[in-house]
Write a protein that holds these residues in place. Structure first.
Motif, PDB file in Angstrom:
ATOM      1  N   SER A  65       0.811  -1.215   0.000  1.00 18.68           N
ATOM      2  CA  SER A  65       0.000   0.000   0.000  1.00 18.68           C
ATOM      3  C   SER A  65       0.844   1.264   0.000  1.00 18.68           C
ATOM      4  O   SER A  65       1.783   1.392   0.794  1.00 18.68           O
ATOM      5  N   MET A  66       0.472   2.201  -0.883  1.00 16.60           N
ATOM      6  CA  MET A  66       1.188   3.468  -0.947  1.00 16.60           C
ATOM      7  C   MET A  66       0.255   4.668  -0.863  1.00 16.60           C
ATOM      8  O   MET A  66       0.376   5.475   0.038  1.00 16.60           O
ATOM      9  N   THR A  67      -0.685   4.785  -1.820  1.00 15.58           N
ATOM     10  CA  THR A  67      -1.393   6.059  -1.895  1.00 15.58           C
ATOM     11  C   THR A  67      -2.726   5.930  -2.614  1.00 15.58           C
ATOM     12  O   THR A  67      -3.197   4.850  -2.931  1.00 15.58           O
ATOM     13  N   GLY A  68      -3.297   7.080  -2.908  1.00 18.84           N
ATOM     14  CA  GLY A  68      -4.575   7.217  -3.590  1.00 18.84           C
ATOM     15  C   GLY A  68      -5.245   8.496  -3.118  1.00 18.84           C
ATOM     16  O   GLY A  68      -5.125   8.867  -1.946  1.00 18.84           O
ATOM     17  N   GLY A  69      -5.912   9.198  -4.024  1.00 16.98           N
ATOM     18  CA  GLY A  69      -6.572  10.438  -3.633  1.00 16.98           C
ATOM     19  C   GLY A  69      -6.942  11.282  -4.818  1.00 16.98           C
ATOM     20  O   GLY A  69      -6.726  10.911  -5.979  1.00 16.98           O
ATOM     21  N   ALA A  70      -7.511  12.446  -4.548  1.00 12.46           N
ATOM     22  CA  ALA A  70      -7.986  13.363  -5.590  1.00 12.46           C
ATOM     23  C   ALA A  70      -6.861  14.283  -6.028  1.00 12.46           C
ATOM     24  O   ALA A  70      -6.886  15.489  -5.809  1.00 12.46           O
ATOM     25  N   ASN A  80      -0.121   3.416 -12.784  1.00 16.66           N
ATOM     26  CA  ASN A  80       1.145   2.811 -13.208  1.00 16.66           C
ATOM     27  C   ASN A  80       1.436   1.531 -12.439  1.00 16.66           C
ATOM     28  O   ASN A  80       1.911   0.536 -13.007  1.00 16.66           O
ATOM     29  N   LEU A  81       1.149   1.536 -11.151  1.00 19.44           N
ATOM     30  CA  LEU A  81       1.359   0.341 -10.346  1.00 19.44           C
ATOM     31  C   LEU A  81       0.451  -0.789 -10.794  1.00 19.44           C
ATOM     32  O   LEU A  81       0.877  -1.951 -10.885  1.00 19.44           O
ATOM     33  N   ARG A 290       8.435   0.998  -0.976  1.00 15.30           N
ATOM     34  CA  ARG A 290       9.405   2.060  -1.296  1.00 15.30           C
ATOM     35  C   ARG A 290      10.161   1.843  -2.604  1.00 15.30           C
ATOM     36  O   ARG A 290      10.352   2.811  -3.363  1.00 15.30           O
ATOM     37  N   PRO A 291      10.594   0.623  -2.931  1.00 14.61           N
ATOM     38  CA  PRO A 291      11.330   0.448  -4.190  1.00 14.61           C
ATOM     39  C   PRO A 291      10.535   0.809  -5.442  1.00 14.61           C
ATOM     40  O   PRO A 291      11.126   1.045  -6.500  1.00 14.61           O
ATOM     41  N   PHE A 292       9.200   0.890  -5.312  1.00 15.13           N
ATOM     42  CA  PHE A 292       8.365   1.156  -6.483  1.00 15.13           C
ATOM     43  C   PHE A 292       7.840   2.589  -6.555  1.00 15.13           C
ATOM     44  O   PHE A 292       7.251   2.971  -7.568  1.00 15.13           O
ATOM     45  N   LEU A 293       8.043   3.367  -5.494  1.00 18.92           N
ATOM     46  CA  LEU A 293       7.447   4.698  -5.466  1.00 18.92           C
ATOM     47  C   LEU A 293       8.004   5.610  -6.553  1.00 18.92           C
ATOM     48  O   LEU A 293       7.235   6.173  -7.355  1.00 18.92           O
TER      49      LEU A 293
END
Length: 342
Positions: A65-70, A80-81, A290-293
């Motif tokens: 899990s990383m992110t998501g939002g407006a 992309n992920l 982190r390696p994919f951010l």
């Protein structure tokens, strides 16, 4: 809700720009595995594939899990992920979906099934929010918007305690988690966010009906440090920057419960060797974020390059352990040498 959207933008920028956030404790480096000089295998025949939640994966990796939002960049990162996860046959978990429940503009960042039609997708909500405004309908909505195969309920008492606007009432969550497990038609997965899960936690979670646990220990991204960067008084977050259970130790502490649950390893895993060590310690799946951010901020192809590198590393480790498939390394602690040798 602009406050949550801004927080998510802050999180991405802090993790990407501040090297001190990634603690790089390299706890896995203390574990040495038994090298096979005569593996009696053709590297080309090594099969790292697995199944998770009934779906095939090319190797046991979860983009955590990383992110998501407006926000245009947050939408692009998740897209992309998802494209990369589908193309390379790995699982993907999104960041907290609470934002879309209060801001319809954030919905697009979680509508990912069209980009990842066959692979495993996991929704995500903070368990503590069950003590505030969230309920079963919100958990169901989080699953539906993603067309998810399961739902993460994350536990983050340290992050909430340090966060300037944190929600810190964690009382009575066990029963509320049990209610979601009983009513939601998809598997519920419990994870920490970088401080680890103890045997006492597992006892409560198993009693609540949980069958999937992500230990998410210390060693990688420190969310206490992240929140310290957002605070007018950073001292508390910095003090607790390395608080928690190192991921390899958390995995080992789960040994008595491995037959009762699927174990996911995350927290400081940075390469395919770390993945192999996690599998030896009983994990069924390994998570990295982190390696994919930074690659995800660039393109799906950039993420795919990293995924292919990690798969090659993991497959090579299997080969050097003499393992033709995952049964040759999973839950095989006899492959560990003296951890105190240097």
């Amino acid at each position: 809700m602009e406050e949550i959207n801004q927080r998510k933008r802050d999180h991405i920028n802090i993790v990407s720009d501040d090297r001190a956030i990634d603690r790089r404790k390299a706890y896995f480096d203390r574990i040495h595995l038994t090298h096979r000089a005569l593996p009696e295998l053709n590297l080309a025949d090594v099969d790292p594939s697995t199944k998770f939640l009934g779906k095939d994966l090319a190797f046991p990796l979860l983009i955590s899990s990383m992110t998501g939002g407006a926000d245009e960049e947050l939408v692009r990162i998740n897209r992309n992920l998802a494209i990369a996860a589908e193309a390379e046959g790995v699982a993907l978990a999104v960041g907290s979906q609470r934002v879309f429940l209060s801001d319809e503009a954030a919905r697009e960042s979680f509508e990912l099934r069209e980009h990842a039609p066959t692979t495993v997708l996991l929704g995500n909500l903070g368990a503590v929010q069950l003590n505030y405004e969230l309920g079963f309908a919100d958990c169901e909505a989080a699953v539906q918007v993603l067309e998810a195969d399961g739902l993460y309920l994350h536990l983050n008492p340290l992050q909430e305690a340090v966060q300037p606007e944190g929600d810190t009432d964690f009382g009575g969550l066990r029963n509320k988690i049990a209610a979601i497990v009983q009513t939601l038609k998809k598997p519920v997965i419990i994870k920490e966010v970088g401080a680890g899960i103890s045997p006492e936690d597992v006892e409560h979670l198993l009693a609540s009906g949980i069958k999937h646990i992500d230990v998410a220990g210390t060693g990688g991204t420190s969310w206490s440090m992240v929140e310290s960067r957002r605070s007018d008084d950073p001292a508390l977050g910095e003090l607790f920057g390395d608080w928690g259970i190192p991921t390899p130790l958390a995995l080992r502490m789960m040994k008595p419960y491995r037959h009762e649950m699927n174990l996911i390893a995350s927290g400081g895993i940075r390469n395919g060797i770390d993945m192999a060590k996690s599998m030896v310690l009983g994990a069924s799946l390994c998570g990295m974020a982190r390696p994919f951010l930074d690659p995800a901020r660039e393109s799906a192809d950039a993420v795919r390059i990293v995924l292919r590198r990690i798969k090659r590393e993991f497959t090579t480790a299997m080969f050097l352990l003499g393992a033709g498939d995952l049964d040759g390394i999973k839950d095989r602690e006899e492959l560990i040498l003296d951890e105190h040798w240097n």
